[in-house]
Enzyme design. Structure first.
Site, PDB file in Angstrom:
ATOM      1  N   ASP A  31       0.873  -1.182   0.000  1.00 25.62           N
ATOM      2  CA  ASP A  31       0.000   0.000   0.000  1.00 25.62           C
ATOM      3  C   ASP A  31       0.909   1.230   0.000  1.00 25.62           C
ATOM      4  O   ASP A  31       1.967   1.213   0.634  1.00 25.62           O
ATOM      5  CB  ASP A  31      -0.910   0.007   1.243  1.00 25.62           C
ATOM      6  CG  ASP A  31      -2.192   0.813   1.025  1.00 25.62           C
ATOM      7  OD1 ASP A  31      -3.281   0.230   1.087  1.00 25.62           O
ATOM      8  OD2 ASP A  31      -2.091   2.039   0.772  1.00 25.62           O
ATOM      9  N   ASN A  35      -4.488   6.520   0.551  1.00 21.69           N
ATOM     10  CA  ASN A  35      -5.861   6.649   1.052  1.00 21.69           C
ATOM     11  C   ASN A  35      -6.089   5.742   2.268  1.00 21.69           C
ATOM     12  O   ASN A  35      -7.166   5.187   2.446  1.00 21.69           O
ATOM     13  CB  ASN A  35      -6.867   6.317  -0.062  1.00 21.69           C
ATOM     14  CG  ASN A  35      -8.251   6.845   0.237  1.00 21.69           C
ATOM     15  OD1 ASN A  35      -8.405   7.889   0.870  1.00 21.69           O
ATOM     16  ND2 ASN A  35      -9.271   6.122  -0.183  1.00 21.69           N
ATOM     17  N   SER A 125     -16.543  -3.445 -10.459  1.00 21.96           N
ATOM     18  CA  SER A 125     -17.649  -2.711  -9.843  1.00 21.96           C
ATOM     19  C   SER A 125     -18.925  -2.884 -10.656  1.00 21.96           C
ATOM     20  O   SER A 125     -18.876  -3.045 -11.894  1.00 21.96           O
ATOM     21  CB  SER A 125     -17.263  -1.233  -9.793  1.00 21.96           C
ATOM     22  OG  SER A 125     -18.382  -0.461  -9.496  1.00 21.96           O
ATOM     23  N   TYR A 150     -13.193   7.105 -13.659  1.00 18.76           N
ATOM     24  CA  TYR A 150     -13.037   6.020 -12.675  1.00 18.76           C
ATOM     25  C   TYR A 150     -13.757   4.761 -13.173  1.00 18.76           C
ATOM     26  O   TYR A 150     -13.186   3.673 -13.222  1.00 18.76           O
ATOM     27  CB  TYR A 150     -13.594   6.437 -11.304  1.00 18.76           C
ATOM     28  CG  TYR A 150     -13.766   5.243 -10.385  1.00 18.76           C
ATOM     29  CD1 TYR A 150     -12.667   4.606  -9.816  1.00 18.76           C
ATOM     30  CD2 TYR A 150     -15.039   4.692 -10.132  1.00 18.76           C
ATOM     31  CE1 TYR A 150     -12.824   3.480  -9.009  1.00 18.76           C
ATOM     32  CE2 TYR A 150     -15.198   3.578  -9.330  1.00 18.76           C
ATOM     33  CZ  TYR A 150     -14.087   2.977  -8.770  1.00 18.76           C
ATOM     34  OH  TYR A 150     -14.236   1.855  -7.993  1.00 18.76           O
ATOM     35  N   LYS A 154     -12.414   0.679 -14.561  1.00 14.97           N
ATOM     36  CA  LYS A 154     -12.875  -0.672 -14.196  1.00 14.97           C
ATOM     37  C   LYS A 154     -13.204  -1.475 -15.461  1.00 14.97           C
ATOM     38  O   LYS A 154     -12.871  -2.645 -15.567  1.00 14.97           O
ATOM     39  CB  LYS A 154     -14.084  -0.599 -13.268  1.00 14.97           C
ATOM     40  CG  LYS A 154     -13.758  -0.006 -11.898  1.00 14.97           C
ATOM     41  CD  LYS A 154     -12.748  -0.874 -11.142  1.00 14.97           C
ATOM     42  CE  LYS A 154     -12.174  -0.207  -9.928  1.00 14.97           C
ATOM     43  NZ  LYS A 154     -11.018  -0.892  -9.348  1.00 14.97           N
ATOM     44  N   PHE A 178     -21.147  -4.636  -5.539  1.00 13.75           N
ATOM     45  CA  PHE A 178     -22.250  -3.683  -5.487  1.00 13.75           C
ATOM     46  C   PHE A 178     -21.856  -2.615  -4.443  1.00 13.75           C
ATOM     47  O   PHE A 178     -20.789  -2.025  -4.598  1.00 13.75           O
ATOM     48  CB  PHE A 178     -23.588  -4.424  -5.310  1.00 13.75           C
ATOM     49  CG  PHE A 178     -24.032  -4.916  -6.676  1.00 13.75           C
ATOM     50  CD1 PHE A 178     -23.308  -5.917  -7.335  1.00 13.75           C
ATOM     51  CD2 PHE A 178     -25.073  -4.325  -7.365  1.00 13.75           C
ATOM     52  CE1 PHE A 178     -23.634  -6.314  -8.642  1.00 13.75           C
ATOM     53  CE2 PHE A 178     -25.416  -4.717  -8.663  1.00 13.75           C
ATOM     54  CZ  PHE A 178     -24.699  -5.709  -9.288  1.00 13.75           C
ATOM     55  N   ARG A 295     -28.213  14.153  -8.108  1.00 12.85           N
ATOM     56  CA  ARG A 295     -26.771  14.320  -8.315  1.00 12.85           C
ATOM     57  C   ARG A 295     -26.453  13.732  -9.689  1.00 12.85           C
ATOM     58  O   ARG A 295     -26.909  12.629 -10.004  1.00 12.85           O
ATOM     59  CB  ARG A 295     -26.036  13.545  -7.222  1.00 12.85           C
ATOM     60  CG  ARG A 295     -24.553  13.695  -7.208  1.00 12.85           C
ATOM     61  CD  ARG A 295     -23.965  13.101  -5.947  1.00 12.85           C
ATOM     62  NE  ARG A 295     -24.185  11.654  -5.824  1.00 12.85           N
ATOM     63  CZ  ARG A 295     -23.611  10.898  -4.894  1.00 12.85           C
ATOM     64  NH1 ARG A 295     -22.794  11.433  -4.013  1.00 12.85           N
ATOM     65  NH2 ARG A 295     -23.843   9.599  -4.839  1.00 12.85           N
TER      66      ARG A 295
HETATM   67  P1  NAD Z   1      -9.557   2.299  -0.470  1.00 11.91           P
HETATM   68  O1  NAD Z   1      -9.168   3.616  -1.032  1.00 11.91           O
HETATM   69  O2  NAD Z   1     -10.019   2.253   0.942  1.00 11.91           O
HETATM   70  O3  NAD Z   1      -8.373   1.244  -0.649  1.00 11.91           O
HETATM   71  C1  NAD Z   1      -7.466   1.306  -1.726  1.00 11.91           C
HETATM   72  C2  NAD Z   1      -6.068   1.260  -1.137  1.00 11.91           C
HETATM   73  O4  NAD Z   1      -5.129   1.266  -2.214  1.00 11.91           O
HETATM   74  C3  NAD Z   1      -5.742   2.455  -0.242  1.00 11.91           C
HETATM   75  O5  NAD Z   1      -5.236   1.979   1.002  1.00 11.91           O
HETATM   76  C4  NAD Z   1      -4.673   3.234  -1.010  1.00 11.91           C
HETATM   77  O6  NAD Z   1      -3.744   3.849  -0.143  1.00 11.91           O
HETATM   78  C5  NAD Z   1      -4.048   2.132  -1.866  1.00 11.91           C
HETATM   79  N1  NAD Z   1      -3.465   2.596  -3.133  1.00 11.91           N
HETATM   80  C6  NAD Z   1      -4.019   3.418  -4.067  1.00 11.91           C
HETATM   81  N2  NAD Z   1      -3.159   3.610  -5.081  1.00 11.91           N
HETATM   82  C7  NAD Z   1      -2.036   2.896  -4.805  1.00 11.91           C
HETATM   83  C8  NAD Z   1      -0.784   2.707  -5.451  1.00 11.91           C
HETATM   84  N3  NAD Z   1      -0.491   3.314  -6.604  1.00 11.91           N
HETATM   85  N4  NAD Z   1       0.129   1.898  -4.887  1.00 11.91           N
HETATM   86  C9  NAD Z   1      -0.120   1.275  -3.697  1.00 11.91           C
HETATM   87  N5  NAD Z   1      -1.286   1.440  -3.018  1.00 11.91           N
HETATM   88  C10 NAD Z   1      -2.227   2.230  -3.573  1.00 11.91           C
HETATM   89  O7  NAD Z   1     -10.698   1.700  -1.438  1.00 11.91           O
HETATM   90  P2  NAD Z   1     -11.689   0.479  -1.208  1.00 11.91           P
HETATM   91  O8  NAD Z   1     -13.040   1.021  -0.991  1.00 11.91           O
HETATM   92  O9  NAD Z   1     -11.116  -0.481  -0.259  1.00 11.91           O
HETATM   93  O10 NAD Z   1     -11.674  -0.141  -2.673  1.00 11.91           O
HETATM   94  C11 NAD Z   1     -10.806  -1.183  -3.042  1.00 11.91           C
HETATM   95  C12 NAD Z   1     -11.008  -1.508  -4.502  1.00 11.91           C
HETATM   96  O11 NAD Z   1     -12.370  -1.847  -4.722  1.00 11.91           O
HETATM   97  C13 NAD Z   1     -10.692  -0.372  -5.450  1.00 11.91           C
HETATM   98  O12 NAD Z   1     -10.102  -0.918  -6.610  1.00 11.91           O
HETATM   99  C14 NAD Z   1     -12.047   0.199  -5.762  1.00 11.91           C
HETATM  100  O13 NAD Z   1     -12.068   0.838  -7.006  1.00 11.91           O
HETATM  101  C15 NAD Z   1     -12.889  -1.065  -5.778  1.00 11.91           C
HETATM  102  N6  NAD Z   1     -14.313  -0.825  -5.518  1.00 11.91           N
HETATM  103  C16 NAD Z   1     -14.679  -0.155  -4.367  1.00 11.91           C
HETATM  104  C17 NAD Z   1     -16.024   0.080  -4.141  1.00 11.91           C
HETATM  105  C18 NAD Z   1     -16.467   0.855  -2.913  1.00 11.91           C
HETATM  106  O14 NAD Z   1     -17.581   1.337  -2.875  1.00 11.91           O
HETATM  107  N7  NAD Z   1     -15.637   0.970  -1.859  1.00 11.91           N
HETATM  108  C19 NAD Z   1     -16.998  -0.373  -5.056  1.00 11.91           C
HETATM  109  C20 NAD Z   1     -16.586  -1.069  -6.188  1.00 11.91           C
HETATM  110  C21 NAD Z   1     -15.236  -1.292  -6.421  1.00 11.91           C
END
Ligand code: NAD
Length: 341
Positions: A31, A35, A125, A150, A154, A178, A295
């Site tokens: 990581d 974020n 997603s 974004y 995906k 979802f 929105r």
């Molecule tokens: P999150 O932001 O909490 O977790 C993502 C993590 O990746 C973070 O800890 C961030 O620091 C790390 N990160 C980002 N870019 C990086 C890089 N270049 N190198 C190393 N680390 C990096 O997000 P999440 O909600 O846990 O989502 C995880 C995945 O699921 C993502 O791919 C997101 O697009 C996908 N997703 C999330 C949701 C949602 O609603 N949370 C829905 C559908 C898909």
């Protein structure tokens, strides 16, 4: 077996690291903390009694990714969560999103392609379906033009993986999430959005705790029973468990296609007003909210048909909306106390 979890300190990744460790896997987390925070690692170890290996690394740095795989030649599977995920920011800065979400994916796949055998799970997603014509949404519903960069990352990510598995030893599972909500029931880990939350549940819990004055409900004139948008809210622990069973399927070579796609949801749709009511019930307090205009980019309704995951992965979401909201509320109360110290 050693599993790489990219983005493993983030919301879904940290819960998945817990479930992997609970099933006896050795977890290595990458990581860049863009974020998330390093304290999440302690949360994972408090829950599981084991601290995962951790490397602070930015996956956009190709040479760092190459070096990582040289040092960890024994990785049996990769679960790739790391990505940027703020829809609005992706509209303002599309190249950041293409660089991070696509560049990092390509660098990882380039390393996996060198292996005799590789297993890869990708965070996709339900946004790929756009406003689907039929509810509940099945995996063969048509992919629709993405409304944001974004969302596009995906779709492109899925296409890249489908192309690469054809010509490599990589086997992949694409999980179309979802709406993940909630937190670990221990409240040791949970969702901690930076700035104003984009998603409904963190906004609700932050309003509940008094951090925000009131919740804005974006539109009550949608063609739904109460006029508000309908989504499929899945407890993050259920979602994390889906990753473990998908990984086991790949490791046991039970997959029937090189890239399999599964919806991960509960199969039940809840409207914004229903979520507010459920929160009021579990928290025992009224939630201040106002109805505002729609929105842009919001679709009316999306909930999953989960028959494929139920039958093929033998996985089904267990938690109710109330249970998920209870865990989110417990986490919000806990984290505000921690941050106030
Ligand atoms: P999150 O932001 O909490 O977790 C993502 C993590 O990746 C973070 O800890 C961030 O620091 C790390 N990160 C980002 N870019 C990086 C890089 N270049 N190198 C190393 N680390 C990096 O997000 P999440 O909600 O846990 O989502 C995880 C995945 O699921 C993502 O791919 C997101 O697009 C996908 N997703 C999330 C949701 C949602 O609603 N949370 C829905 C559908 C898909």
């Amino acid at each position: 077996m050693k599993i790489l979890v990219t983005g493993g300190l983030g919301f879904i990744g940290s819960h998945t690291a817990v479930e992997l460790q609970n099933q006896g896997f050795d977890v290595v987390i990458i990581d860049d903390l863009s974020n998330s925070s390093i304290e999440v690692l302690e949360g994972i170890s408090r829950i599981t009694g084991k601290t995962p290996a951790f490397e602070k690394l930015d996956l956009r740095e190709k040479s760092a990714v190459q070096d990582f795989f040289k040092r960890h030649a024994d990785i049996s599977g990769v679960i790739h969560f790391a990505a940027s995920k703020a829809v609005g920011e992706s509209v303002e800065n599309p190249l950041l999103y293409y660089e991070n979400n696509i560049g990092s994916l390509v660098y990882l796949l380039q390393e996996l392609e060198k292996k005799n055998e590789a297993n890869f799970i990708f965070s996709s997603s339900c946004t790929v379906y756009g406003q689907a014509g039929k509810m509940p949404i099945t995996e063969d519903a048509p992919i629709q033009e993405a409304v944001s960069p974004y969302g596009n990352t995906k779709q492109i990510g899925e296409e890249i993986i489908k192309d690469v598995v054809k010509v490599s030893n990589i086997n992949a599972v694409l999980l179309r999430y979802f709406n993940p909500i909630g937190a670990h029931p221990s409240a040791e880990i949970g969702e901690l959005p930076i700035g104003v939350p984009q998603n409904l549940v963190p906004f609700i819990t932050q309003t509940g705790i008094g951090l925000r004055e009131e919740l804005s409900v974006f539109g009550d004139d949608y063609p739904t029973p109460d006029g508000t948008c309908i989504r499929d809210y899945i407890h993050v622990v259920d979602l994390a468990k889906a990753h473990v069973v998908a990984l086991q399927r790949l490791l046991q070579k039970k997959n029937t296609e090189k890239a399999e796609v599964f919806n991960v949801g509960t199969g039940k749709g809840s409207s914004v007003l229903e979520v507010i009511k459920a929160f009021e019930k579990v928290s025992g307090q009224k939630l201040p909210y106002k109805i505002v205009g729609r929105r842009s980019g919001d679709i009316t309704v999306a909930y999953a048909n989960t028959n494929k995951a139920n039958a093929v992965l033998n996985w089904k979401a267990q938690s109710t909306l109330e249970e998920a909201l209870t865990s989110a509320w417990k986490w919000e109360q806990k984290i505000r106390k921690v941050l106030a110290k």
